[in-house]
Design an enzyme around this catalytic site. Structure first.
Site, mmCIF file in Angstrom:
data_model
loop_
_atom_site.group_PDB
_atom_site.id
_atom_site.type_symbol
_atom_site.label_atom_id
_atom_site.label_comp_id
_atom_site.label_asym_id
_atom_site.label_seq_id
_atom_site.Cartn_x
_atom_site.Cartn_y
_atom_site.Cartn_z
ATOM 1 N N ASP A 47 32.120 22.901 0.502
ATOM 2 C CA ASP A 47 31.720 21.854 -0.461
ATOM 3 C C ASP A 47 31.071 20.675 0.272
ATOM 4 O OD1 ASP A 47 35.277 21.014 -0.861
ATOM 5 O OD2 ASP A 47 33.989 20.985 0.881
ATOM 6 N N ASN B 10 46.169 18.044 -6.565
ATOM 7 C CA ASN B 10 46.131 18.508 -7.982
ATOM 8 C C ASN B 10 45.810 19.996 -8.086
ATOM 9 O OD1 ASN B 10 43.457 18.627 -7.300
ATOM 10 N ND2 ASN B 10 42.690 17.392 -9.007
ATOM 11 N N HIS C 273 43.340 21.645 -6.555
ATOM 12 C CA HIS C 273 41.934 22.078 -6.417
ATOM 13 C C HIS C 273 41.721 22.811 -5.100
ATOM 14 C CE1 HIS C 273 41.019 17.993 -4.419
ATOM 15 N NE2 HIS C 273 40.556 18.868 -3.551
ATOM 16 N N GLU D 255 37.979 21.735 -9.382
ATOM 17 C CA GLU D 255 39.047 20.888 -9.927
ATOM 18 C C GLU D 255 39.764 21.602 -11.072
ATOM 19 O OE1 GLU D 255 38.438 16.777 -8.194
ATOM 20 O OE2 GLU D 255 40.053 18.144 -8.645
HETATM 21 C C1 GLP Z 1 39.230 17.772 -0.415
HETATM 22 C C2 GLP Z 1 38.429 19.020 -0.104
HETATM 23 C C3 GLP Z 1 39.267 20.257 -0.125
HETATM 24 C C4 GLP Z 1 40.534 19.980 0.659
HETATM 25 C C5 GLP Z 1 41.355 18.968 -0.105
HETATM 26 C C6 GLP Z 1 42.659 18.638 0.629
HETATM 27 O O1 GLP Z 1 39.024 17.422 -1.716
HETATM 28 N N1 GLP Z 1 37.294 19.221 -1.006
HETATM 29 O O2 GLP Z 1 38.529 21.323 0.467
HETATM 30 O O3 GLP Z 1 41.294 21.176 0.806
HETATM 31 O O4 GLP Z 1 40.624 17.782 -0.322
HETATM 32 O O5 GLP Z 1 42.388 17.766 1.687
HETATM 33 P P1 GLP Z 1 43.538 17.381 2.762
HETATM 34 O O6 GLP Z 1 43.616 18.562 3.677
HETATM 35 O O7 GLP Z 1 42.996 16.146 3.446
HETATM 36 O O8 GLP Z 1 44.816 17.134 2.009
#
Ligand code: GLP
Length: 230
Positions: free
Chosen positions: A67, A135, A137, A142
């Site tokens: 992404d 959440n 995702h 989402e």
């Molecule tokens: C972001 C990314 C995801 C990631 C998520 C969790 O939104 N788009 O790919 O897995 O957040 O991030 P973290 O590992 O910092 O908790």
């Protein structure tokens, strides 16, 4: 689903590292899907460490990223493009021509998503690394994302906007795009991921918790620490 319970974040990162390194040794031209956020940083650090010790060769590896915010400049320190070069690509011998990233500066997000989805069709992902949002995702799919979703421009949820503080929209691989990966390694640590992980492990498939779509994947490895498993 193979669940690997680890005692802490360091063991989580080491475990992910050893699985991926074995896969690259088995298939030097491996196609890897990378994730961003805090969770994979220890894993990337481990890959860099092994590379510096001559333990691995990335010269034939191809990569995709899950992404990217939209719109965002590549040079913006909050872009996932910047994150990947800073934390991994600038420190290993992956070829620039083998790195596939979203163009967060594109004037035509629809065309960019079609380009990206077609690229992935031509280079099927062998291993997709995932984190998970609080959440539930995955990527930026989402809550409410559909199982058949493919690479597209999305609106970020309020909770994600509050946590990520960067952009209101993003370009993301879809659920269907992610699930086509031959193998998926999902990394989760910390109690804030507990609810999402329990929807994956114990709950039913539910579009309110997109991570639960992974339940059906035939080759999913979940590496989670005690606080994420509850
Ligand atoms: C972001 C990314 C995801 C990631 C998520 C969790 O939104 N788009 O790919 O897995 O957040 O991030 P973290 O590992 O910092 O908790």
């Amino acid at each position: 689903m193979k669940l690997i319970k680890v005692k802490d974040y360091s063991e989580l990162s080491k475990k992910a590292c050893s699985i991926v390194l074995k896969e690259i040794q088995r298939k030097p031209n491996l196609v890897i899907g990378f994730a961003t956020g805090k969770t994979p940083l220890g894993f990337y650090g481990g890959l860099v460490e092994r590379y510096k010790k001559g333990g691995i060769d990335f010269s034939r590896v191809k990569s995709f990223n899950l992404d990217e915010y939209y719109p965002i400049k590549k040079s913006n320190k909050k872009s996932f493009c910047y994150y990947m070069f800073k934390n991994l690509f600038d420190k290993i011998n992956i070829k620039r021509g083998n790195i596939n990233l979203f163009d967060g500066e594109t004037k035509s997000p629809k065309k960019e998503c079609m380009r990206y989805e077609a690229l992935i069709r031509r280079n099927p992902i062998d291993i997709q690394i995932l984190g998970v949002g609080v959440n539930g995702h995955i990527g930026f799919d989402e809550p409410g994302s559909l199982k058949e979703s493919t690479t597209r421009l999305v609106e970020l949820s309020n909770s994600t906007k509050k946590i990520n503080k960067t952009s209101k929209k993003a370009l993301t691989m879809g659920i269907k795009t992610i699930i086509k990966s031959k193998k998926i390694i999902l990394l989760a640590d910390g109690k804030e991921k507990r609810e999402a992980i329990s929807h994956l492990i114990k709950g039913n498939v539910d579009k309110k918790w997109p991570v639960s779509f992974l339940k059906k994947h035939r080759n999913l490895i979940v590496i989670a620490d005690k606080s994420a498993l509850g």
